[in-house]
Scaffold this motif. Structure first.
Motif, PDB file in Angstrom:
ATOM      1  N   GLY A  30       0.800  -1.226   0.000  1.00 16.20           N
ATOM      2  CA  GLY A  30       0.000   0.000   0.000  1.00 16.20           C
ATOM      3  C   GLY A  30       0.830   1.272   0.000  1.00 16.20           C
ATOM      4  N   VAL A  31       2.100   1.169  -0.317  1.00 13.88           N
ATOM      5  CA  VAL A  31       2.987   2.332  -0.334  1.00 13.88           C
ATOM      6  C   VAL A  31       3.929   2.192  -1.529  1.00 13.88           C
ATOM      7  CG1 VAL A  31       4.665   1.288   1.240  1.00 13.88           C
ATOM      8  CG2 VAL A  31       4.517   3.737   1.101  1.00 13.88           C
ATOM      9  N   THR A  32       4.264   3.317  -2.141  1.00 11.87           N
ATOM     10  CA  THR A  32       5.150   3.301  -3.306  1.00 11.87           C
ATOM     11  C   THR A  32       6.608   3.433  -2.874  1.00 11.87           C
ATOM     12  OG1 THR A  32       5.113   5.703  -3.591  1.00 11.87           O
ATOM     13  CG2 THR A  32       3.377   4.423  -4.720  1.00 11.87           C
ATOM     14  N   ARG A  33       7.473   3.131  -3.789  1.00 10.32           N
ATOM     15  CA  ARG A  33       8.913   3.283  -3.572  1.00 10.32           C
ATOM     16  C   ARG A  33       9.231   4.740  -3.225  1.00 10.32           C
ATOM     17  NH1 ARG A  33      12.205   5.456  -7.153  1.00 10.32           N
ATOM     18  NH2 ARG A  33      14.426   5.071  -7.016  1.00 10.32           N
ATOM     19  N   ASN A  34       8.623   5.668  -3.947  1.00  6.97           N
ATOM     20  CA  ASN A  34       8.884   7.094  -3.700  1.00  6.97           C
ATOM     21  C   ASN A  34       8.402   7.525  -2.317  1.00  6.97           C
ATOM     22  OD1 ASN A  34      10.159   7.519  -6.097  1.00  6.97           O
ATOM     23  ND2 ASN A  34       8.349   8.273  -7.166  1.00  6.97           N
ATOM     24  N   ALA A  35       7.301   6.935  -1.858  1.00  9.03           N
ATOM     25  CA  ALA A  35       6.815   7.265  -0.517  1.00  9.03           C
ATOM     26  C   ALA A  35       7.809   6.787   0.535  1.00  9.03           C
ATOM     27  CB  ALA A  35       5.449   6.635  -0.284  1.00  9.03           C
ATOM     28  N   VAL A  36       8.392   5.615   0.297  1.00 12.70           N
ATOM     29  CA  VAL A  36       9.412   5.090   1.222  1.00 12.70           C
ATOM     30  C   VAL A  36      10.618   6.013   1.237  1.00 12.70           C
ATOM     31  CG1 VAL A  36      11.030   3.193   1.626  1.00 12.70           C
ATOM     32  CG2 VAL A  36       8.650   2.699   1.040  1.00 12.70           C
ATOM     33  N   ILE A  37      11.073   6.421   0.067  1.00  8.77           N
ATOM     34  CA  ILE A  37      12.234   7.320  -0.023  1.00  8.77           C
ATOM     35  C   ILE A  37      11.939   8.635   0.696  1.00  8.77           C
ATOM     36  CG2 ILE A  37      13.659   8.691  -1.608  1.00  8.77           C
ATOM     37  CD1 ILE A  37      13.360   6.336  -3.615  1.00  8.77           C
ATOM     38  N   GLY A  38      10.756   9.181   0.486  1.00  4.00           N
ATOM     39  CA  GLY A  38      10.390  10.429   1.161  1.00  4.00           C
ATOM     40  C   GLY A  38      10.386  10.280   2.674  1.00  4.00           C
ATOM     41  N   LYS A  39       9.834   9.164   3.169  1.00  7.10           N
ATOM     42  CA  LYS A  39       9.788   8.941   4.614  1.00  7.10           C
ATOM     43  C   LYS A  39      11.193   8.762   5.173  1.00  7.10           C
ATOM     44  CE  LYS A  39       7.393   8.445   8.371  1.00  7.10           C
ATOM     45  NZ  LYS A  39       6.670   9.586   8.923  1.00  7.10           N
ATOM     46  N   VAL A  40      12.060   8.040   4.429  1.00  6.94           N
ATOM     47  CA  VAL A  40      13.453   7.847   4.848  1.00  6.94           C
ATOM     48  C   VAL A  40      14.134   9.194   5.024  1.00  6.94           C
ATOM     49  CG1 VAL A  40      15.708   7.076   4.010  1.00  6.94           C
ATOM     50  CG2 VAL A  40      13.761   5.521   3.939  1.00  6.94           C
ATOM     51  N   HIS A  41      13.926  10.089   4.087  1.00  2.00           N
ATOM     52  CA  HIS A  41      14.553  11.408   4.179  1.00  2.00           C
ATOM     53  C   HIS A  41      13.959  12.235   5.316  1.00  2.00           C
ATOM     54  CE1 HIS A  41      17.289  11.124   0.833  1.00  2.00           C
ATOM     55  NE2 HIS A  41      16.323  10.616   0.079  1.00  2.00           N
ATOM     56  N   ARG A  42      12.654  12.158   5.503  1.00  2.06           N
ATOM     57  CA  ARG A  42      12.032  12.910   6.604  1.00  2.06           C
ATOM     58  C   ARG A  42      12.490  12.392   7.966  1.00  2.06           C
ATOM     59  NH1 ARG A  42       7.896  12.549   2.987  1.00  2.06           N
ATOM     60  NH2 ARG A  42       6.834  10.830   4.070  1.00  2.06           N
ATOM     61  N   LEU A  43      12.773  11.095   8.038  1.00  2.00           N
ATOM     62  CA  LEU A  43      13.256  10.515   9.289  1.00  2.00           C
ATOM     63  C   LEU A  43      14.760  10.721   9.479  1.00  2.00           C
ATOM     64  CD1 LEU A  43      11.297   7.138   9.259  1.00  2.00           C
ATOM     65  CD2 LEU A  43      10.894   9.079  10.777  1.00  2.00           C
ATOM     66  N   GLY A  44      15.414  11.209   8.435  1.00  2.32           N
ATOM     67  CA  GLY A  44      16.860  11.429   8.516  1.00  2.32           C
ATOM     68  C   GLY A  44      17.658  10.138   8.417  1.00  2.32           C
ATOM     69  N   LEU A  45      17.133   9.142   7.710  1.00  3.28           N
ATOM     70  CA  LEU A  45      17.798   7.851   7.589  1.00  3.28           C
ATOM     71  C   LEU A  45      18.588   7.720   6.298  1.00  3.28           C
ATOM     72  CD1 LEU A  45      14.818   5.537   8.647  1.00  3.28           C
ATOM     73  CD2 LEU A  45      16.677   6.387  10.082  1.00  3.28           C
ATOM     74  N   SER A  46      18.808   8.793   5.580  1.00  6.59           N
ATOM     75  CA  SER A  46      19.407   8.689   4.255  1.00  6.59           C
ATOM     76  C   SER A  46      20.811   8.084   4.274  1.00  6.59           C
ATOM     77  CB  SER A  46      19.418  10.041   3.550  1.00  6.59           C
ATOM     78  OG  SER A  46      20.156  10.962   4.314  1.00  6.59           O
ATOM     79  N   ASN A  47      21.579   8.253   5.319  1.00 15.19           N
ATOM     80  CA  ASN A  47      22.900   7.641   5.399  1.00 15.19           C
ATOM     81  C   ASN A  47      22.764   6.278   6.056  1.00 15.19           C
ATOM     82  OD1 ASN A  47      24.120   9.854   4.277  1.00 15.19           O
ATOM     83  ND2 ASN A  47      24.464  10.850   6.246  1.00 15.19           N
ATOM     84  N   ARG A  48      23.074   5.257   5.303  1.00 19.98           N
ATOM     85  CA  ARG A  48      22.945   3.902   5.832  1.00 19.98           C
ATOM     86  C   ARG A  48      24.066   3.620   6.806  1.00 19.98           C
ATOM     87  NH1 ARG A  48      19.702   0.083   1.924  1.00 19.98           N
ATOM     88  NH2 ARG A  48      18.468   1.667   0.931  1.00 19.98           N
ATOM     89  N   SER A  49      23.883   2.610   7.627  1.00 18.96           N
ATOM     90  CA  SER A  49      24.833   2.323   8.704  1.00 18.96           C
ATOM     91  C   SER A  49      26.066   1.570   8.231  1.00 18.96           C
ATOM     92  CB  SER A  49      24.135   1.532   9.806  1.00 18.96           C
ATOM     93  OG  SER A  49      23.641   0.307   9.262  1.00 18.96           O
ATOM     94  N   GLY A  50      26.318   1.494   6.952  1.00 20.10           N
ATOM     95  CA  GLY A  50      27.544   0.867   6.447  1.00 20.10           C
ATOM     96  C   GLY A  50      27.301  -0.489   5.840  1.00 20.10           C
ATOM     97  N   GLY A  51      26.068  -0.962   5.796  1.00 20.98           N
ATOM     98  CA  GLY A  51      25.782  -2.245   5.176  1.00 20.98           C
ATOM     99  C   GLY A  51      25.920  -2.142   3.677  1.00 20.98           C
ATOM    100  N   ALA A  52      26.345  -3.239   3.054  1.00 21.84           N
ATOM    101  CA  ALA A  52      26.492  -3.238   1.603  1.00 21.84           C
ATOM    102  C   ALA A  52      25.119  -3.306   0.963  1.00 21.84           C
ATOM    103  CB  ALA A  52      27.335  -4.429   1.172  1.00 21.84           C
ATOM    104  N   SER A  53      25.034  -2.914  -0.293  1.00 21.93           N
ATOM    105  CA  SER A  53      23.756  -2.991  -0.983  1.00 21.93           C
ATOM    106  C   SER A  53      23.369  -4.453  -1.129  1.00 21.93           C
ATOM    107  CB  SER A  53      23.850  -2.317  -2.349  1.00 21.93           C
ATOM    108  OG  SER A  53      24.687  -3.080  -3.186  1.00 21.93           O
ATOM    109  N   PRO A  54      22.072  -4.783  -1.170  1.00 18.80           N
ATOM    110  CA  PRO A  54      21.633  -6.171  -1.220  1.00 18.80           C
ATOM    111  C   PRO A  54      22.201  -6.930  -2.411  1.00 18.80           C
ATOM    112  CG  PRO A  54      19.746  -4.701  -0.912  1.00 18.80           C
ATOM    113  CD  PRO A  54      20.954  -3.858  -1.117  1.00 18.80           C
ATOM    114  N   ALA A  55      22.317  -6.293  -3.571  1.00 17.55           N
ATOM    115  CA  ALA A  55      22.841  -6.988  -4.751  1.00 17.55           C
ATOM    116  C   ALA A  55      24.292  -7.386  -4.543  1.00 17.55           C
ATOM    117  CB  ALA A  55      22.704  -6.103  -5.976  1.00 17.55           C
ATOM    118  N   LYS A  56      25.095  -6.497  -3.978  1.00 19.70           N
ATOM    119  CA  LYS A  56      26.502  -6.803  -3.736  1.00 19.70           C
ATOM    120  C   LYS A  56      26.646  -7.837  -2.626  1.00 19.70           C
ATOM    121  CE  LYS A  56      28.425  -2.413  -5.233  1.00 19.70           C
ATOM    122  NZ  LYS A  56      29.111  -1.218  -4.815  1.00 19.70           N
TER     123      LYS A  56
END
Length: 190
Positions: A30-56
């Motif tokens: 019930g939520v879009t990718r863009n909505a998730v990105i917007g919420k991440v930025h509003r929560l200040g989570l844009s810098n990940r804790s150092g984990g590698a990307s899932p594909a890598k």
């Protein structure tokens, strides 16, 4: 859809695990990718804790679990990147040369063909071009004649370079050719 505390916690957990915004959106439903990105930025989570990307992480075996990926130089925090002022690139020109002038929004007048130029002006131009400084485009200044001579696609192309008339882009001889009254030009064509 509203962001409940439970959904926000799932978002934070998955984001910290390195999941993509698309994966998080699919999991939450019930939520879009863009909505998730917007919420991440509003929560200040844009810098990940150092984990590698899932594909890598899926394609490379974990030999050293304590090793962290090296940060890329382009990954500066946005606030720090905006506050840094980069100096303008220096202009490479020999000492003693006048400052280069770049004219913007000032189209040069169309150059008349040889049959539109009075014989006196044409003779004057030919004499002046023998004395011309033969400058490149990089050597032109606000005080030099910008009359082009030759074919720009060849090595023999140059600009007059003699002192320009006040308020004009050309020397006296080239002003006489470039700025002719329309009536005089029409009379010569007939």
């Amino acid at each position: 859809m509203s962001w409940t505390d439970d959904r926000v916690e799932v978002l934070k957990k998955m984001w910290g695990e390195g999941k993509s915004a698309s994966q998080i959106a699919k999991e939450l439903g019930g939520v879009t990718r863009n909505a998730v990105i917007g919420k991440v930025h509003r929560l200040g989570l844009s810098n990940r804790s150092g984990g590698a990307s899932p594909a890598k992480a899926a394609s490379t075996p974990k030999a050293k679990p304590a090793a962290k990926p090296k940060p890329k130089p382009a990954e500066k925090p946005k606030a720090a990147a905006e506050t840094e002022a980069k100096p303008a690139a220096p202009v490479n020109r020999p000492l003693g040369r006048p400052k280069l002038i770049v004219t913007a929004g000032q189209p040069l007048p169309p150059q008349p063909s040889a049959n539109e130029i009075s014989p006196e002006a044409l003779a004057s131009v030919r004499e002046v071009e023998k004395k011309a400084k033969k400058l490149s485009v990089m050597e032109l200044t606000e005080r030099t004649c910008k009359w082009p001579v030759g074919d720009p696609a060849t090595e023999d192309f140059w600009f007059c370079g003699l002192p320009a008339q006040q308020g004009k882009p050309y020397c006296e001889a080239h002003v006489g050719v470039a700025f002719q009254p329309m009536s005089a030009r029409r009379d010569r064509r007939r």
